[in-house]
Enzyme design. Structure first.
Site, PDB file in Angstrom:
ATOM      1  CE  LYS A 174      -1.774  -1.684   3.686  1.00  0.00           C
ATOM      2  NZ  LYS A 174      -2.543  -1.957   4.923  1.00  0.00           N
ATOM      3  CB  THR A 204      -6.699   8.381   7.950  1.00  0.00           C
ATOM      4  OG1 THR A 204      -5.672   8.968   8.767  1.00  0.00           O
ATOM      5  CG2 THR A 204      -7.142   9.383   6.890  1.00  0.00           C
ATOM      6  N   GLY A 206      -7.350   3.408  11.293  1.00  0.00           N
ATOM      7  CA  GLY A 206      -7.911   2.106  10.969  1.00  0.00           C
ATOM      8  C   GLY A 206      -8.054   1.804   9.492  1.00  0.00           C
ATOM      9  N   GLY A 208      -5.971   0.540   7.277  1.00  0.00           N
ATOM     10  CA  GLY A 208      -5.454  -0.765   6.889  1.00  0.00           C
ATOM     11  C   GLY A 208      -6.356  -1.896   7.349  1.00  0.00           C
ATOM     12  CB  CYS A 209      -8.180  -2.468  10.519  1.00  0.00           C
ATOM     13  SG  CYS A 209      -6.788  -2.355  11.659  1.00  0.00           S
TER      14      CYS A 209
END
Length: 259
Positions: A174, A204, A206, A208-209
């Protein structure tokens, strides 16, 4: 009888609700799947950052996941924080025993506030034993550079390098940490580019979760990997865009994860 599309998240707990298993459960539910959750660690955190991380007993992690999978096997498994070597061994044993059709590992290595979650021995085991058991790895650029020990490599170079190092496990690096349009690179034997518009939002926490659990949800519904990633990125974009209009906490706020 109908059956739910089930996603199991094995990840850290975030009491503020913006990341970890709390964000995973919200995402999976919003996308029409049934969420199961096993915590790997308890954290002391809020929108201002992570203060402490306390691992759960590895045997308890294994037993919770095993009894859940024996009763209702999920179509997809999402792995988040793996805080120590014992838990890494437990998760690897789970994957070998139950062989889920799709497992996505979002390797949360360092919090955005700078707290390191795992030691070098755990890194090595994850690279050698745990990650090759998965069907997709989704590190951000700093995490990918740490895993590859290549401090100057680009996101596309890292995706291909880690794919080879992991003996053919697809890797998506990413690129949201870089300036300009956020661009992610998937290497699954060929290179695929996913680009989106950068949004101006302070909320922003979280991301990635949410992205990894959204990919798991779309895979559980039968989408091919590239399509699942594209749909998940659109879901993430919308959650960031809607969440930008809210004030929640005194730090980096969460995405919009409400019906």
């Amino acid at each position: 009888m109908k059956q739910y599309k089930v996603c199991l998240t094995i990840a850290g707990s975030d009491p503020s609700g913006g990341a970890g298993i709390q964000a995973d459960i919200k995402t999976v539910t919003l996308l029409g799947c049934y969420a199961q959750a096993v915590p790997t660690c308890l954290t002391v955190q809020n929108t201002l950052g992570v203060q402490r991380s306390i691992p759960i007993d590895a045997e308890l992690v294994f037993d919770q996941a095993a009894v859940t999978m024996e009763d209702c096997m999920p179509q997809c498994v999402k792995i988040g924080i793996v805080p120590n070597l014992a838990i890494a061994h437990a998760i690897a044993e789970l994957l070998r025993k139950f062989k889920p059709k799709f497992c996505i590992f979002d390797p949360v290595l360092i919090s955005s506030s700078g707290l390191s979650f795992v030691d070098n021995e755990t890194y090595e085991f994850m690279l050698e034993e745990l990650m090759p058991l998965c069907q997709l790895i989704t590190p951000n650029l700093p995490e990918a550079r740490h895993l590859a020990q290549l401090s100057d490599a680009t996101a596309d170079e890292l995706a291909q390098y880690l794919y080879n190092k992991l003996k053919g496990t697809p890797v998506m690096v990413k690129g949201g940490h870089l300036p300009g349009s956020p661009t992610d690179y998937l290497f699954d034997g060929a290179l695929h580019k996913f680009q989106s518009e950068r949004l101006n939002s302070h909320n922003t926490h979280g991301t990635g979760c949410v992205l990894s659990s959204a990919i798991a949800s779309y895979k559980a519904q039968g989408l091919e990997l590239k399509d699942a990633i594209a749909q998940a990125k659109q879901f993430l974009f919308n959650a960031i865009k809607q969440g930008a209009n809210y004030k929640h906490g005194n730090g980096c706020g969460p995405l919009y994860l409400v019906p």
